[in-house]
Design an enzyme around this catalytic site. Sequence first.
Site, PDB file in Angstrom:
ATOM      1  N   TYR A 105       0.826  -1.220   0.000  1.00 36.37           N
ATOM      2  CA  TYR A 105       0.000   0.000   0.000  1.00 36.37           C
ATOM      3  C   TYR A 105       0.858   1.267   0.000  1.00 36.37           C
ATOM      4  O   TYR A 105       0.341   2.374  -0.194  1.00 36.37           O
ATOM      5  CB  TYR A 105      -0.967   0.049   1.189  1.00 36.37           C
ATOM      6  CG  TYR A 105      -1.905  -1.129   1.324  1.00 36.37           C
ATOM      7  CD1 TYR A 105      -2.071  -2.042   0.290  1.00 36.37           C
ATOM      8  CD2 TYR A 105      -2.634  -1.332   2.491  1.00 36.37           C
ATOM      9  CE1 TYR A 105      -2.917  -3.136   0.422  1.00 36.37           C
ATOM     10  CE2 TYR A 105      -3.494  -2.420   2.628  1.00 36.37           C
ATOM     11  CZ  TYR A 105      -3.621  -3.324   1.593  1.00 36.37           C
ATOM     12  OH  TYR A 105      -4.461  -4.396   1.733  1.00 36.37           O
ATOM     13  N   HIS A 108       0.754 -11.858   2.001  1.00 38.63           N
ATOM     14  CA  HIS A 108      -0.315 -11.118   1.324  1.00 38.63           C
ATOM     15  C   HIS A 108      -1.073 -11.999   0.307  1.00 38.63           C
ATOM     16  O   HIS A 108      -2.293 -11.940   0.226  1.00 38.63           O
ATOM     17  CB  HIS A 108       0.275  -9.882   0.637  1.00 38.63           C
ATOM     18  CG  HIS A 108      -0.699  -8.787   0.391  1.00 38.63           C
ATOM     19  ND1 HIS A 108      -0.346  -7.463   0.364  1.00 38.63           N
ATOM     20  CD2 HIS A 108      -2.037  -8.803   0.144  1.00 38.63           C
ATOM     21  CE1 HIS A 108      -1.422  -6.721   0.120  1.00 38.63           C
ATOM     22  NE2 HIS A 108      -2.457  -7.508  -0.024  1.00 38.63           N
TER      23      HIS A 108
END
Length: 277
Positions: free
Chosen positions: A52, A110
């Site tokens: 991010y 992730h």
Amino acid sequence: MTELTSNDVPRVDGMPQFGLGTWKNEDPDACANAVATALEMGYRHIDTAQAYENEEHVGRGIAEADVERDDVFLATKVFIDSLTHDDVIASTEESLEKLGVDYVDLLYVHWPARTYDPVETLPAFEELKDDGKIERIGVSNFQRRHLERAREVLDEPIFANQVEMHPFLQQRELRAVADEMDVELVAYSPLARGAVFDDPVLSDIAEKHDVSEAQVSLAWLREKGVTAIPKATSESHIRDNWESLTLGLDAEDVRRIDAIERVDRRVDTDFAPWNAR
Ligand code: NAP
């Protein structure tokens, strides 16, 4: 109505079952402000990821809020390009540095993709746990076969599997797998990235309770025992989502949402395991 506090959020094994997402909250001030606003409202679970590119801003928000770091449940994720043993260690140390903390409460793989290799990746997560740099090991976007393989390799438990879940992707199978394996399910994109606002069933239930469709979706997830991490930037959205904690859906509402047939997966990358050939 009495003011909601952080104590009103249900917890499971120390994890508040409601938190703030931060994907696409990349503007430094907007991101830090959202995190600080949420924490001061009573949120105690913040979700970020290396990918991010906002870990510094999330860290700044935590530092700026009038809440002790140890009272915050902080989760980040190691991206698919850093899942070799040494890269897991080095990139997590970098994440801690950016976040300005000594440990995270939960570190996720992730995606089971690209450099992910259970026998390389997962022992590095165990080492980080032994060293006190992470408190819990999580995975994200894992299917049954990935969870089974990870459990063969790990001595430590898998605490959570973070997957997309909302009324248009109800994840019945993965919920059953999570129950069977005693793994928490964390719902990402719990507002279907905005799509919950244009569904007649959700709008009808929202109108009946005089709340937003966002609150209906979040209350339905809570009803399923799933942790939701809606992303919101403005104080009004952060508060609207927070107030879902006071919304009790009745059995008929839940039945109607369970019966929604529309299927809409909002996060569908080419490296997702469901797209693997
Ligand atoms: P989401 O939470 O379903 O939806 C976020 C969108 O809804 C934003 O556009 C936000 O706008 C808007 N919104 C939020 N609250 C609202 C409200 N009360 N009324 C109206 N609009 C509202 O989507 P998401 O960001 O994809 O998912 C949440 C979090 O899950 C992410 O931020 C991230 O932390 C995590 N995630 C993880 C993965 C993974 O692979 N593990 C993938 C996707 C997401 P504003 O920002 O303008 O408020």
